[in-house]
Enzyme design. Structure first.
Site, PDB file in Angstrom:
ATOM      1  N   ARG A 326     115.988  90.982  41.098  1.00 28.77           N
ATOM      2  CA  ARG A 326     116.264  90.189  40.209  1.00 28.77           C
ATOM      3  C   ARG A 326     116.582  88.910  40.659  1.00 28.77           C
ATOM      4  NH1 ARG A 326     117.063  91.714  34.856  1.00 28.77           N
ATOM      5  NH2 ARG A 326     118.089  89.859  34.555  1.00 28.77           N
ATOM      6  N   LYS A 491      98.200 115.830  54.153  1.00 30.11           N
ATOM      7  CA  LYS A 491      97.808 116.779  54.947  1.00 30.11           C
ATOM      8  C   LYS A 491      96.204 117.061  55.363  1.00 30.11           C
ATOM      9  CE  LYS A 491      98.769 121.526  56.021  1.00 30.11           C
ATOM     10  NZ  LYS A 491      98.037 122.802  55.607  1.00 30.11           N
TER      11      LYS A 491
HETATM   12  P1  FAD Z   1     106.785  87.890  45.525  1.00 31.99           P
HETATM   13  O1  FAD Z   1     107.178  86.520  44.978  1.00 31.99           O
HETATM   14  O2  FAD Z   1     106.362  88.795  44.540  1.00 31.99           O
HETATM   15  O3  FAD Z   1     105.639  87.602  46.593  1.00 31.99           O
HETATM   16  C1  FAD Z   1     104.682  88.573  47.063  1.00 31.99           C
HETATM   17  C2  FAD Z   1     103.587  88.176  47.749  1.00 31.99           C
HETATM   18  O4  FAD Z   1     103.067  88.836  48.730  1.00 31.99           O
HETATM   19  C3  FAD Z   1     102.609  87.848  46.532  1.00 31.99           C
HETATM   20  O5  FAD Z   1     102.047  86.607  46.952  1.00 31.99           O
HETATM   21  C4  FAD Z   1     101.127  88.617  47.034  1.00 31.99           C
HETATM   22  O6  FAD Z   1     100.209  88.333  46.768  1.00 31.99           O
HETATM   23  C5  FAD Z   1     101.739  89.026  48.462  1.00 31.99           C
HETATM   24  N1  FAD Z   1     101.151  90.162  48.946  1.00 31.99           N
HETATM   25  C6  FAD Z   1     101.483  91.681  48.227  1.00 31.99           C
HETATM   26  N2  FAD Z   1     101.027  92.329  49.133  1.00 31.99           N
HETATM   27  C7  FAD Z   1     100.129  92.089  49.880  1.00 31.99           C
HETATM   28  C8  FAD Z   1      99.081  92.317  50.948  1.00 31.99           C
HETATM   29  N3  FAD Z   1      98.895  93.723  50.975  1.00 31.99           N
HETATM   30  N4  FAD Z   1      98.326  91.584  51.483  1.00 31.99           N
HETATM   31  C9  FAD Z   1      98.510  90.141  51.576  1.00 31.99           C
HETATM   32  N5  FAD Z   1      99.689  89.802  50.600  1.00 31.99           N
HETATM   33  C10 FAD Z   1     100.202  90.346  49.840  1.00 31.99           C
HETATM   34  N6  FAD Z   1     115.174  85.541  40.905  1.00 31.99           N
HETATM   35  C11 FAD Z   1     116.024  84.806  40.940  1.00 31.99           C
HETATM   36  O7  FAD Z   1     116.889  84.720  41.890  1.00 31.99           O
HETATM   37  N7  FAD Z   1     116.520  84.245  39.889  1.00 31.99           N
HETATM   38  C12 FAD Z   1     115.740  84.527  38.679  1.00 31.99           C
HETATM   39  O8  FAD Z   1     115.914  83.826  37.580  1.00 31.99           O
HETATM   40  C13 FAD Z   1     114.934  85.343  38.485  1.00 31.99           C
HETATM   41  N8  FAD Z   1     114.265  85.542  37.434  1.00 31.99           N
HETATM   42  C14 FAD Z   1     112.955  86.448  37.393  1.00 31.99           C
HETATM   43  C15 FAD Z   1     112.326  86.623  36.269  1.00 31.99           C
HETATM   44  C16 FAD Z   1     111.226  87.403  36.362  1.00 31.99           C
HETATM   45  C17 FAD Z   1     110.347  87.680  34.977  1.00 31.99           C
HETATM   46  C18 FAD Z   1     110.966  88.024  37.566  1.00 31.99           C
HETATM   47  C19 FAD Z   1     109.585  88.883  37.545  1.00 31.99           C
HETATM   48  C20 FAD Z   1     111.502  88.060  38.611  1.00 31.99           C
HETATM   49  C21 FAD Z   1     112.531  87.028  38.656  1.00 31.99           C
HETATM   50  N9  FAD Z   1     113.563  86.865  39.794  1.00 31.99           N
HETATM   51  C22 FAD Z   1     114.343  85.901  39.680  1.00 31.99           C
HETATM   52  C23 FAD Z   1     113.252  87.708  40.957  1.00 31.99           C
HETATM   53  C24 FAD Z   1     112.276  86.821  41.825  1.00 31.99           C
HETATM   54  O9  FAD Z   1     111.301  86.549  41.469  1.00 31.99           O
HETATM   55  C25 FAD Z   1     111.970  87.868  43.080  1.00 31.99           C
HETATM   56  O10 FAD Z   1     112.947  88.771  43.557  1.00 31.99           O
HETATM   57  C26 FAD Z   1     111.394  87.208  44.300  1.00 31.99           C
HETATM   58  O11 FAD Z   1     110.417  86.199  43.822  1.00 31.99           O
HETATM   59  C27 FAD Z   1     110.697  88.022  45.244  1.00 31.99           C
HETATM   60  O12 FAD Z   1     109.849  87.596  46.153  1.00 31.99           O
HETATM   61  P2  FAD Z   1     109.160  87.849  47.347  1.00 31.99           P
HETATM   62  O13 FAD Z   1     108.691  86.678  48.077  1.00 31.99           O
HETATM   63  O14 FAD Z   1     109.747  89.113  47.866  1.00 31.99           O
HETATM   64  O15 FAD Z   1     107.768  88.577  46.361  1.00 31.99           O
HETATM   65  N1  GLY Z   2     116.975  87.231  37.446  1.00 31.17           N
HETATM   66  C1  GLY Z   2     116.543  87.405  36.091  1.00 31.17           C
HETATM   67  C2  GLY Z   2     115.421  88.249  35.857  1.00 31.17           C
HETATM   68  O1  GLY Z   2     115.225  88.939  36.676  1.00 31.17           O
HETATM   69  O2  GLY Z   2     114.895  88.519  34.549  1.00 31.17           O
END
Ligand code: FAD
Ligand code: GLY
Length: 649
Positions: A326, A491
């Protein structure tokens, strides 16, 4: 960790994932002189674009401890980090330290107001401070230091900053598999071919578990945005029970969010939106009449304990930065800084120990019956303690060294009782028989509690490499359907000969090479051939599984000498599979130094299967302890047990 030459940017770093985490790390590394390539399948699908952008360690209710510390550190880094990115690009990110008001509907504990970053507002105060709140609001916390950023804008600006610095961003490139060999990543297989680098960083958000067996799962969140009328704009974030409202400075109000464990089910749903709007209008009724601008959804990268996975992996040159659940938007600056320190300076910040992937391999309660161990002088106690003795296969750790199967049982109840008595943690299942509901396999998959038992799908019944590869893929889907999203174990059995059921070495090697490329952790069933075992290890298999004697024969260990050579020369676990008929044979294989056993027929075909399962469990433990303890030397002549000196004449 990084060789000297790295700093002269002769080597490269490959980042998988182009959400906020991958991009933030890329920028930090490139600023420190590294040469970075970032691969991203689809920036639009990233949770980073779906998020609300709250920077809310307090409003999210994170309890005191290392995780809160990490979040607070990141929030503290935010202003300076934003300034750096905006300077690099000249573009505004929409950072807005507006504070967060967290209204409540119930007063369940006495309220203290002594903390500086947390102010309690009673019913009158909260309604005065924020007009328009719902009638159910009976008070609220004001968190002046929490805030927000326009996460979509931030991702765009970060991408621009990375490009300006020279990061090579390859969009539309999908990573299919990570090829590991002897504790290192050798290459990755992608939609544009095989790529190599010195260091690999996995920042693939929710999808990370499709590439490595990590306990990450998607937690869907549905969102919406409405247009605030000019005279009614909200000045701060409202974070109510199970809902939040995030007012952007451009008049858009973000409404979030549902939290749904529905695997990869995409799209907004009537039920999800109904829940979303009902909660939002209860908190702030005026928005009920505001124009809807957009609806969307995203997948939070959730982990088993809801904490991120940061730091080194079981491969020397693979770093993990995922599972931010989150709070990934909040945690971007601190993640980038900690990971860049680790990669460039080999500096492991102590806080990383709390977020290492090793935490998922911690010992669970030990099931070995109490026994007294004599500690031999000069031998470390840890070596002798069953509590510290773990079996690790493809980065996943088990305390039991006995694997069992599901075939040949008289009925499902006997099978369930036997699996339980064996204390095993891995059970192999014939994909073909389960898929076709073959006699004796009806309802089998459902009869086992897969939240406790790790499934080892097998390719039994496959006569060629091609068939085995196809069935392995089905096996992976089967494990996923049964809730093991991150299970990539297979396996591998390629058995053309129906009489002796001996495996085909060439077909097995061919299939193993293909499956490793596809990211499987391959456990091949082989004849006890040391050279084949070596070739399979070099191909990247997770274990080798030499047979003791033909499957189901109960003839015991007919090829001890070859098994001993395999054990001696393998760097990967050796699992003795097939032929074991009695507990003494099981113990013998373990005494020789086998890492584990797979026993099915000897248990299923015993007169009392559950009792035999228990006996086999004890034998596996006894054999293992004996191996660790080190047997006495064999002598040609007798040697009295009692000393001959000092005897009474
Ligand atoms: P992502 O942003 O999901 O990016 C992963 C990327 O990897 C994607 O672009 C995907 O295409 C790529 N990818 C995946 N697999 C492969 C592959 N095999 N080959 C090539 N590319 C690949 N966080 C906060 O701090 N504050 C908030 O208010 C908040 N609100 C949220 C509300 C919602 C509805 C959601 C869903 C999330 C929220 N979050 C919030 C959480 C936050 O968005 C995530 O924790 C964060 O964006 C994760 O970032 P990331 O770069 O790890 O993953
Ligand atoms: N941090 C807000 C959310 O994950 O919905």
């Amino acid at each position: 960790m990084v060789p000297e030459t790295f700093m002269n940017s002769t080597s490269e770093i490959l980042i998988v994932g182009g959400g906020i985490i991958g991009l933030a790390i890329a920028v930090d590394l490139q600023l420190r002189g590294a040469k970075v390539t970032l691969l991203v399948r689809d920036i639009a699908q990233a949770a980073s674009r779906a998020a609300a952008g709250m920077l809310a360690p307090h409003a999210e209710g994170i309890p005191p401890g290392p995780f809160l510390e990490l979040c607070l550190q990141s929030r503290w880094l935010y202003p300076e980090w934003i300034r750096k990115i905006e300077d690099l690009t000249g573009i505004n990110t929409g950072y807005y330290p507006c504070g967060i008001l967290a209204p409540v509907y119930e007063l369940d504990q006495p309220v203290t107001t002594e903390e500086v970053n947390k102010i309690w507002l009673d019913s009158n105060a909260v309604h005065l401070y924020q007009p328009g709140l719902g009638k159910d609001v009976v008070g609220g916390w004001w968190y002046p230091d929490d805030g927000q950023v326009d996460n979509r804008q931030l991702v765009t600006v970060l991408q621009q900053a990375a490009e300006n610095l020279g990061v090579e961003i390859r969009q539309g490139v999908e990573v299919h598999a990570i090829q590991q060999k002897q504790g290192k990543v050798k290459s990755i297989y992608t939609s544009i071919g095989e790529l190599e680098a010195k260091i690999y960083i996995l920042a693939a958000g929710s999808w990370a578990s499709q590439l490595l067996p990590l306990p990450i799962h998607p937690v869907k969140g549905q969102m919406a945005a409405v247009k605030m009328p000019p005279n009614q704009t909200l000045a701060r974030v409202l974070f109510g029970p199970q809902t939040y409202l995030v007012p952007r400075r451009n008049g858009r109000l973000i409404i979030g969010a549902t939290s749904e464990k529905v695997a990869w089910q995409t799209g907004n749903t009537p039920q999800g939106l109904q829940t979303l709007f009902a909660r939002a209008t209860r908190l702030y009724p005026p928005l009920a009449d505001w124009e809807i601008e957009e609806m969307w959804w995203g997948f939070r990268p959730g982990t088993a304990d809801e904490l991120p996975i940061l730091g080194r992996s079981s491969c020397d040159n693979l770093i993990l930065a995922t599972g931010h659940y989150r709070n990934g938007i909040l945690l971007a600056p601190v993640t980038a800084s900690l990971i860049a320190d680790l990669v460039i300076n080999d500096k492991v910040n102590p806080i990383l120990t709390h977020f290492s992937c090793d935490r998922f391999n911690q010992p669970s309660p030990v099931t070995i019956p109490p026994m007294s161990l004599t500690i031999i002088e000069n031998k470390p106690q840890a070596l002798l303690s069953p509590q510290n003795d773990r079996l690790t296969i493809a980065g996943k750790t088990f305390h039991s060294r006995l694997m069992t199967g599901t075939g040949k049982y008289a009925n499902l109840t006997t099978m369930q009782e036997s699996i339980s008595a064996s204390e095993c943690q891995i059970v192999t299942v014939a994909v073909r028989r389960v898929q076709t509901n073959a006699p004796g396999h009806e309802g089998l998959a459902e009869a086992i509690d897969w939240s406790k038992i790790w499934m080892l799908p097998n390719t039994a019944g496959c006569q060629t490499a091609e068939e085995a590869v196809r069935v392995a893929r089905l096996g992976r889907e089967m494990a996923k359907l049964l809730g093991q999203e991150d299970n990539n174990f297979i396996k591998l059995e390629v058995i053309p000969d129906p009489k002796y059921l001996l495996p085909d070495p060439i077909g097995t090697l061919q299939a193993a090479e293909q499956l490793v490329k596809e990211g499987f952790a391959v456990l091949p069933y082989i004849n006890a051939d040391p050279l084949l075992a070596k070739r399979l290890e070099e191909a990247g298999c997770a274990t080798v599984m030499p047979l003791g004697s033909p499957i189901g024969s109960g003839q015991g260990l007919k090829n001890e000498a070859n098994i001993a050579i395999i054990i001696e020369s393998s760097q990967i676990p050796v699992v003795v599979d097939a032929g074991i008929g009695t507990p003494s044979e099981a113990a013998r294989a373990m005494e020789m130094g086998a890492d584990a056993l797979l026993i099915n027929s000897a248990i299923a075909m015993a007169a009392n299967p559950a009792m035999m399962a228990q006996a086999m469990a004890m034998a596996a433990k006894a054999g293992r302890l004996a191996y660790l303890a080190g047997r006495m030397p064999i002598k040609s002549y007798a040697s009295p047990s009692s000393p001959l000196t000092g005897t009474i004449a």
